[in-house]
Design a protein around this motif. Structure first.
Motif, PDB file in Angstrom:
ATOM      1  N   VAL A   1      20.718   5.160  10.149  1.00 35.85           N
ATOM      2  CA  VAL A   1      20.667   5.548  11.557  1.00 35.85           C
ATOM      3  C   VAL A   1      19.967   6.886  11.788  1.00 35.85           C
ATOM      4  N   ILE A   2      20.273   7.922  11.019  1.00 35.91           N
ATOM      5  CA  ILE A   2      19.683   9.233  11.284  1.00 35.91           C
ATOM      6  C   ILE A   2      18.184   9.264  10.997  1.00 35.91           C
ATOM      7  N   PRO A   3      17.707   8.814   9.830  1.00 38.52           N
ATOM      8  CA  PRO A   3      16.255   8.814   9.632  1.00 38.52           C
ATOM      9  C   PRO A   3      15.513   7.917  10.618  1.00 38.52           C
ATOM     10  N   SER A   4      16.138   6.802  11.006  1.00 35.24           N
ATOM     11  CA  SER A   4      15.511   5.916  11.983  1.00 35.24           C
ATOM     12  C   SER A   4      15.343   6.631  13.319  1.00 35.24           C
ATOM     13  N   MET A   5      16.388   7.348  13.739  1.00 32.41           N
ATOM     14  CA  MET A   5      16.303   8.097  14.994  1.00 32.41           C
ATOM     15  C   MET A   5      15.245   9.188  14.916  1.00 32.41           C
TER      16      MET A   5
ATOM     17  N   LEU B   1      24.748  11.717  19.007  1.00 32.45           N
ATOM     18  CA  LEU B   1      23.939  11.997  17.816  1.00 32.45           C
ATOM     19  C   LEU B   1      22.456  11.929  18.165  1.00 32.45           C
ATOM     20  N   ALA B   2      22.064  10.904  18.921  1.00 34.18           N
ATOM     21  CA  ALA B   2      20.668  10.759  19.319  1.00 34.18           C
ATOM     22  C   ALA B   2      20.217  11.938  20.176  1.00 34.18           C
ATOM     23  N   ARG B   3      21.067  12.371  21.094  1.00 33.53           N
ATOM     24  CA  ARG B   3      20.719  13.500  21.954  1.00 33.53           C
ATOM     25  C   ARG B   3      20.573  14.789  21.154  1.00 33.53           C
ATOM     26  N   THR B   4      21.455  14.982  20.173  1.00 35.75           N
ATOM     27  CA  THR B   4      21.387  16.181  19.338  1.00 35.75           C
ATOM     28  C   THR B   4      20.096  16.227  18.542  1.00 35.75           C
ATOM     29  N   LEU B   5      19.700  15.100  17.962  1.00 34.55           N
ATOM     30  CA  LEU B   5      18.472  15.059  17.170  1.00 34.55           C
ATOM     31  C   LEU B   5      17.246  15.293  18.048  1.00 34.55           C
ATOM     32  N   ALA B   6      17.240  14.741  19.253  1.00 33.01           N
ATOM     33  CA  ALA B   6      16.119  14.979  20.167  1.00 33.01           C
ATOM     34  C   ALA B   6      16.015  16.460  20.510  1.00 33.01           C
TER      35      ALA B   6
ATOM     36  N   ILE C   1      14.763   5.376  21.293  1.00 32.74           N
ATOM     37  CA  ILE C   1      15.820   5.080  20.322  1.00 32.74           C
ATOM     38  C   ILE C   1      16.647   3.934  20.883  1.00 32.74           C
ATOM     39  N   GLU C   2      16.670   2.829  20.180  1.00 31.02           N
ATOM     40  CA  GLU C   2      17.466   1.681  20.620  1.00 31.02           C
ATOM     41  C   GLU C   2      18.828   1.744  19.943  1.00 31.02           C
ATOM     42  N   ILE C   3      19.878   1.806  20.739  1.00 31.74           N
ATOM     43  CA  ILE C   3      21.246   1.873  20.235  1.00 31.74           C
ATOM     44  C   ILE C   3      21.969   0.600  20.625  1.00 31.74           C
ATOM     45  N   TRP C   4      22.485  -0.110  19.644  1.00 33.62           N
ATOM     46  CA  TRP C   4      23.238  -1.325  19.929  1.00 33.62           C
ATOM     47  C   TRP C   4      24.610  -0.951  20.474  1.00 33.62           C
ATOM     48  N   GLY C   5      25.032  -1.652  21.515  1.00 36.68           N
ATOM     49  CA  GLY C   5      26.286  -1.319  22.180  1.00 36.68           C
ATOM     50  C   GLY C   5      26.033  -0.294  23.278  1.00 36.68           C
ATOM     51  N   ASP C   6      27.124   0.344  23.731  1.00 28.82           N
ATOM     52  CA  ASP C   6      26.980   1.321  24.816  1.00 28.82           C
ATOM     53  C   ASP C   6      26.833   2.750  24.312  1.00 28.82           C
ATOM     54  N   GLY C   7      26.771   2.915  22.987  1.00 27.38           N
ATOM     55  CA  GLY C   7      26.551   4.237  22.409  1.00 27.38           C
ATOM     56  C   GLY C   7      27.806   5.068  22.242  1.00 27.38           C
TER      57      GLY C   7
END
Length: 340
Positions: free
Chosen positions: A209-213, A270-275, A223-229
């Protein structure tokens, strides 16, 4: 070096998948601790062998190209490497992101089980002292906000699944426990939560997940996140995971144990932090129609914290180290390194 880590000095240790993400870090830490390390690998697609040849203790590294599916080749490697092997760390496994696992379940189950079966048979016949199987927190089926203990596993609730990775870890552990009981082998089962950090793969369908993001953010993609995140996961920095495992095995207090951090994060956060760390805008596409897995997976790491001599680094600190490594790697591969 701690007294526990000093126990690896002079030992002969085999690491399967020794040039992979986890395996290369186990190899480096064992070399630093004074061990003789035999690294078994099928290929070196990331050029990690040259990296390992430059680390402290590299003169004690013996890399061997071996196909773990070929049991005769594997036995020959064990006979060649040393009169006695003190320990084996079995890191080799076929893994990937959620989509890869869905599309390759049969292949993952088949390969991972054969890797583990061949390794256990070889270790038994060669009289290996300690066998360490790197399993996964994915074996836990419970969907509870409470921390998951080592007893909350398949022995309490065995379920059918079409997830070949999950099945390969469960049946790999079952096989290991049967070998432990029938052949009196000293087998350790290590269950890490999501591992991340430098040297992870950042391209292709097998990304975690992290390297993909990171790769998607850097490329300006969604970033496509399965589910509601909102699903919550815990993460552990790779060198912390490796060091904790080495200390737990050297201490020999527990044979089955969780490895992780008490910190957790929602996947969308997590996605927001990496961005933010990459200085890029948030481009997040939630897919509530896709399976998101358990709403929460937090491990009880009481056994680990009781034994190890350090505190795993905070998630934000580990992410910053990973982002820095990723950016340096991207700079180097772009041909801009060293330019003014």
């Amino acid at each position: 070096m701690t007294d526990v880590m000093a126990k690896w000095a002079g030992k002969t240790v085999v690491v399967t998948g020794g040039l992979g993400f986890l395996g290369s870090h186990f190899t480096e830490e064992l070399l630093a601790a004074g061990a003789e390390v035999v690294s078994l690998h099928r290929n070196d697609s990331f050029g990690r062998l040259q990296q390992l040849r430059r680390v402290p203790g590299a003169e004690r590294l013996r890399p061997l190209r071996v196909d773990l599916l070929d049991e005769n080749e594997l036995r020959a490697a064990f006979r060649f490497c040393a009169p006695r092997v003190d320990a084996v760390f079995h890191c080799a496994a076929l893994d990937g992101n959620s989509e890869f696992k869905v599309k390759n379940s049969a292949r993952i189950l088949d390969l991972n089980l054969r890797y583990t079966s061949n390794l256990l048979n070889c270790a038994r016949d060669c009289g290996v002292g300690d066998v360490v199987l790197i399993s996964s927190a994915e074996i836990y089926c419970t969907d509870s906000p409470a921390p998951i203990t080592e007893e909350d596993d398949f022995r309490r609730t065995m379920r059918y699944s079409t997830n070949g990775y999950f099945l390969s870890k469960v049946f790999g552990e079952v096989l290991a426990e049967l070998f432990r009981a029938q052949f009196e082998m000293n087998v350790f089962l290590v269950r890490p939560t999501n591992v991340y950090g430098p040297r992870d793969g950042f391209h292709g369908p097998v990304n975690r997940v992290i390297p993909s993001m990171l790769a998607r953010i850097a490329a300006g993609e969604e970033i496509e996140i399965w589910g509601d995140g909102s699903q919550v996961r815990s993460f552990v920095y790779v060198t912390d995971m490796v060091r904790a495992t080495l200390e737990m095995v050297a201490a020999d207090r527990y044979r089955t144990f969780n490895i992780g951090s008490t910190e957790s994060v929602a996947i969308v956060e997590l996605a927001r932090t990496l961005a933010e760390m990459l200085g890029e805008p948030e481009r997040i596409h939630l897919r509530p129609d896709k399976p998101a897995g358990p709403s929460a997976r937090r491990l009880d790491v009481g056994r680990m914290t009781e034994v190890i001599s350090f505190v795993p680094r905070p998630l934000r600190e580990g992410l910053a180290e990973t982002v820095r490594w990723y950016q340096e790697r991207q700079l180097a591969t772009s041909g801009l390194a060293g330019r003014v």
